[in-house]
Design an enzyme around this catalytic site. Structure first.
Site, short mmCIF file in Angstrom:
data_model
loop_
_atom_site.label_atom_id
_atom_site.label_comp_id
_atom_site.label_asym_id
_atom_site.label_seq_id
_atom_site.Cartn_x
_atom_site.Cartn_y
_atom_site.Cartn_z
N ILE A 125 -4.04 2.58 0.03
CA ILE A 125 -4.50 1.74 -1.08
C ILE A 125 -3.30 1.10 -1.78
O ILE A 125 -2.16 1.56 -1.62
CB ILE A 125 -5.35 2.54 -2.09
CG1 ILE A 125 -4.54 3.65 -2.75
CG2 ILE A 125 -6.59 3.10 -1.42
CD1 ILE A 125 -5.27 4.37 -3.87
N THR A 127 0.82 -1.22 0.00
CA THR A 127 0.00 0.00 0.00
C THR A 127 0.85 1.27 0.00
O THR A 127 2.02 1.25 0.38
CB THR A 127 -0.94 0.03 1.21
OG1 THR A 127 -0.18 0.06 2.42
CG2 THR A 127 -1.86 -1.18 1.22
N ASP A 128 0.22 2.37 -0.41
CA ASP A 128 0.88 3.66 -0.39
C ASP A 128 0.45 4.44 0.86
O ASP A 128 -0.26 3.91 1.71
CB ASP A 128 0.61 4.44 -1.68
CG ASP A 128 -0.86 4.78 -1.88
OD1 ASP A 128 -1.66 4.67 -0.92
OD2 ASP A 128 -1.22 5.15 -3.01
N ALA A 129 0.85 5.69 0.96
CA ALA A 129 0.54 6.51 2.13
C ALA A 129 -0.96 6.72 2.29
O ALA A 129 -1.44 6.98 3.41
CB ALA A 129 1.24 7.87 2.03
N GLY A 130 -1.72 6.57 1.23
CA GLY A 130 -3.17 6.73 1.30
C GLY A 130 -3.90 5.45 1.73
O GLY A 130 -5.11 5.45 1.85
#
Length: 156
Positions: A62, A57-60
């Site tokens: 997702i 996942t990324d910082a968001g």
């Protein structure tokens, strides 16, 4: 590397086109019931389950877009294994290997941490030394289509 180089190479015998009857006869002779040739038209694509981890996942929160290519790679590799073909063994035994020559991915919905994905692979087109594989990533929970892609691999 050029397309001409790819068409000059021969894929391993397991990857060459054959009729369903030929594939069944070959599988029976090898003691494996109903193992399809990967170059047959597949009505039901091969599917591999992948769990989404923090690292995906990324910082968001997702799945980072590039990770779908990793998920697609894992599904293609497991599909080959299900057909009795290890990429390492193919390389050792034949001196050849598959290389990705083209990709296209369409992102439709995000996957999130802990989602279980079903990632599929099926032959879209088969050439003498290349395959175009259509792939999908779906959420196992609700069947929602998350991403689609086509990956062209060549045998060199």
């Amino acid at each position: 590397m050029t397309d001409q180089h790819l068409t000059d190479a021969q894929m391993p015998a397991q990857m060459q086109a054959q009729s369903p009857a030929q594939a069944t006869a070959q599988a029976t002779a090898q003691g494996v019931a109903q193992t399809p040739s990967p170059t047959q038209t597949q009505s039901t694509p091969f599917a591999h389950s992948i769990r989404v981890y923090w690292e995906d996942t990324d910082a968001g929160g997702i799945v980072f877009y590039a990770n779908y290519l990793k998920f697609f790679e894992r599904a293609r590799t497991e599909w080959l294994r299900s057909l009795g073909m290890s990429q390492q063994a193919l390389r050792t035994d034949t001196g050849g290997m598959f290389v990705v020559t083209d990709t296209a991915v369409r992102y439709l919905r995000p996957a999130v941490l802990d989602d279980l994905l079903h990632v599929s692979a099926r032959i879209e087109t088969a050439g003498r030394a290349s395959l175009t594989i259509a792939q999908e990533a779906r959420c196992a929970r609700d069947g929602q289509l998350l991403a689609t892609g086509t990956i062209r691999i060549g045998w060199v």
